[in-house]
Scaffold this motif. Sequence first.
Motif, PDB file in Angstrom:
ATOM      1  N   ARG A 178       0.234   1.867   8.097  1.00 49.97           N
ATOM      2  CA  ARG A 178      -0.514   0.682   7.672  1.00 49.97           C
ATOM      3  C   ARG A 178      -0.336  -0.411   8.713  1.00 49.97           C
ATOM      4  O   ARG A 178       0.709  -0.518   9.348  1.00 49.97           O
ATOM      5  N   LYS A 209     -11.553  -3.822  -2.663  1.00 54.84           N
ATOM      6  CA  LYS A 209     -11.405  -2.614  -3.469  1.00 54.84           C
ATOM      7  C   LYS A 209     -10.296  -2.760  -4.510  1.00 54.84           C
ATOM      8  O   LYS A 209     -10.436  -2.313  -5.659  1.00 54.84           O
ATOM      9  N   GLU A 210      -9.197  -3.396  -4.120  1.00 58.29           N
ATOM     10  CA  GLU A 210      -8.068  -3.575  -5.030  1.00 58.29           C
ATOM     11  C   GLU A 210      -8.287  -4.728  -6.014  1.00 58.29           C
ATOM     12  O   GLU A 210      -7.461  -4.963  -6.894  1.00 58.29           O
ATOM     13  N   LEU A 220       0.811  -1.212   0.000  1.00 60.33           N
ATOM     14  CA  LEU A 220       0.000   0.000   0.000  1.00 60.33           C
ATOM     15  C   LEU A 220       0.850   1.271   0.000  1.00 60.33           C
ATOM     16  O   LEU A 220       0.403   2.332  -0.422  1.00 60.33           O
ATOM     17  N   GLY A 242     -11.294  -3.856   7.931  1.00 57.02           N
ATOM     18  CA  GLY A 242     -10.771  -2.798   7.063  1.00 57.02           C
ATOM     19  C   GLY A 242      -9.862  -3.360   5.991  1.00 57.02           C
ATOM     20  O   GLY A 242      -9.895  -2.935   4.828  1.00 57.02           O
ATOM     21  N   LEU A 243      -9.038  -4.326   6.369  1.00 58.36           N
ATOM     22  CA  LEU A 243      -8.135  -4.977   5.418  1.00 58.36           C
ATOM     23  C   LEU A 243      -8.936  -5.756   4.374  1.00 58.36           C
ATOM     24  O   LEU A 243      -8.597  -5.764   3.188  1.00 58.36           O
ATOM     25  N   ILE A 285      -6.381   3.841  10.316  1.00 55.78           N
ATOM     26  CA  ILE A 285      -6.060   2.750   9.401  1.00 55.78           C
ATOM     27  C   ILE A 285      -6.760   1.494   9.893  1.00 55.78           C
ATOM     28  O   ILE A 285      -7.160   1.395  11.064  1.00 55.78           O
ATOM     29  N   ASN A 286      -6.897   0.514   8.989  1.00 50.83           N
ATOM     30  CA  ASN A 286      -7.574  -0.710   9.394  1.00 50.83           C
ATOM     31  C   ASN A 286      -6.857  -1.350  10.577  1.00 50.83           C
ATOM     32  O   ASN A 286      -5.658  -1.229  10.746  1.00 50.83           O
ATOM     33  N   ASP A 313     -11.878  -4.957   3.293  1.00 51.87           N
ATOM     34  CA  ASP A 313     -12.427  -3.951   2.374  1.00 51.87           C
ATOM     35  C   ASP A 313     -11.386  -3.509   1.349  1.00 51.87           C
ATOM     36  O   ASP A 313     -11.707  -3.312   0.163  1.00 51.87           O
ATOM     37  N   ILE A 314     -10.139  -3.340   1.795  1.00 53.78           N
ATOM     38  CA  ILE A 314      -9.066  -2.930   0.886  1.00 53.78           C
ATOM     39  C   ILE A 314      -8.825  -4.003  -0.177  1.00 53.78           C
ATOM     40  O   ILE A 314      -8.662  -3.697  -1.362  1.00 53.78           O
TER      41      ILE A 314
END
Length: 382
Positions: A290, A156-157, A119, A149-150, A312-313, A152-153
Motif C-alpha cells: 500500500r 469506495k469505503e 487497508l 487511486g487513493l 497499487i495506487n 477511489d478507495i
Amino acid sequence: MKKKLIRVTTIPNSLGKLLTGQLHYMSNYYDVIGVSSGGSALEDVRKQEGVPVMAVELTRKITPIKDVKSVYGLYKIFKKEKPFIVHSHTPKAGTAAMLAAKLAGVPHRLHTIAGLPLLEATGTKRTILNLVEKITYACATKIYPNSFGLQDIIIKEKFTRKDKLKVIGKGSSNGIDTNHFNPDLYTAADNLKLRTELGFAPEDIVFTFVGRLVADKGINELILAFKKLAAIKKNVKLLLVGTFETELDPLNKASLDYIYNNDTVLGIGWQEDVRPYFAISDALTFPSYREGFPNVVMQAGAMKLYSIVTDINGCNEIIQEGVNGTIIPVKDAEALYAKMLQFYDHKEELYNPNTCRAIMVKNYERSYIWEQLHQEYISLEK
C-alpha cells in the motif's frame, strides 16, 4: 497582512523531509507555523524552512490517554493563534489536528491522505480504524488524497462525500526536485568508486529498494524473488536502503536470515542522501502492499531507473507499463522474480532511461505541486 497557516504532522521528519521546502514556499504568502512532536528534529525543521515551530507530543500508535492530551495541546495552539487554515498530514496528526481545529473553530481544516495503513488491518482493529478515519474526514472541510487511486478507495469505503475530495495536480504530496534528483550530478568515476566501496563489481546488476524494511513494503516477497534470481544469475546484487521496524511490522525469520547471511544482499541502513545509491543502481524494486504516492518511485524515475512496482495506487499512476517500468500484482513473489529476470536478460530493450526522467519532470516537479496547492489555498479565500 498575511493569513495564518498551520501545518501539522505526527513526527518532525514528515515536516522536514516529506514536505521539504513546502513550508518555506508557503511562507511567501502566509504566516506559517509548523507543528509536530518535539526534539532536535523539530528544531532542524525551523532552521531548514525558516518558519516558527511548536511541539505537541503525537504518537504513531493508538494511545488513548496520550491522544486526548495531543488533541488538547493542538486545541490550545489553534485557539491562541487563530489560523485561517490548519493543514495536516499523516494519520495520527490528521485525526488529532482535524478534531482540535473543529473544536477551536478554525474555518478551513485540510487533511492530506498519503496512504491508508488500515487497508491491511482486519477484524476489530479494522473497524476501529475505519471509525477513526471517518471522524477525521467529518471534522475536516477538505480532504486531499495524494493519488487518484487513493481517492477511489476513499469513495469506495464511504469514508466521506465525493465533493470533499480533491487530488492536487497529478498526485503527490510534495513532488520532487528533479534538479536535485539528477543522475548527471554523478560521474562514471563517482559511481565506480561507490560500487567498489560497497563490494559491487562493474558488471553486477544491482536491484535496489529504498524505504522501511518491513513486511507491508513487500520485503519478504522481494527476498524470495531475489533468492530465486541469485540462484541462477551470479552477478546480481540486492541493495536495501532503509531501517527495520521490528516492533511495528517485522520481517519473517527466513527473510532476516537471508539478508544477514548472504553476501549478495547488502543492507546499508537509513541514508540522508539516497541519490548516490540510485546512481549506481540498475533498477528499483518496490513491491509495497500500500502507498499514497511514493516519493521513492518518483525519485528513481528522475534518476533514470526502471521501476518494478506493485499494482497499487500511486505506483500504478507514476509507472506507465512498458514505458518507465512494469507493474506486478501485490504479494506475488513469482511475478516479481519473473520481472527481475526479464530485466536482467533484456535490460537494454525494455526502456529508455531519458523517458523515465522526462515523465517525472513533466508531471511531478516540486514547484508545480507547490503552486497547485497554493492555488487551492487561494480558492478558500473567495
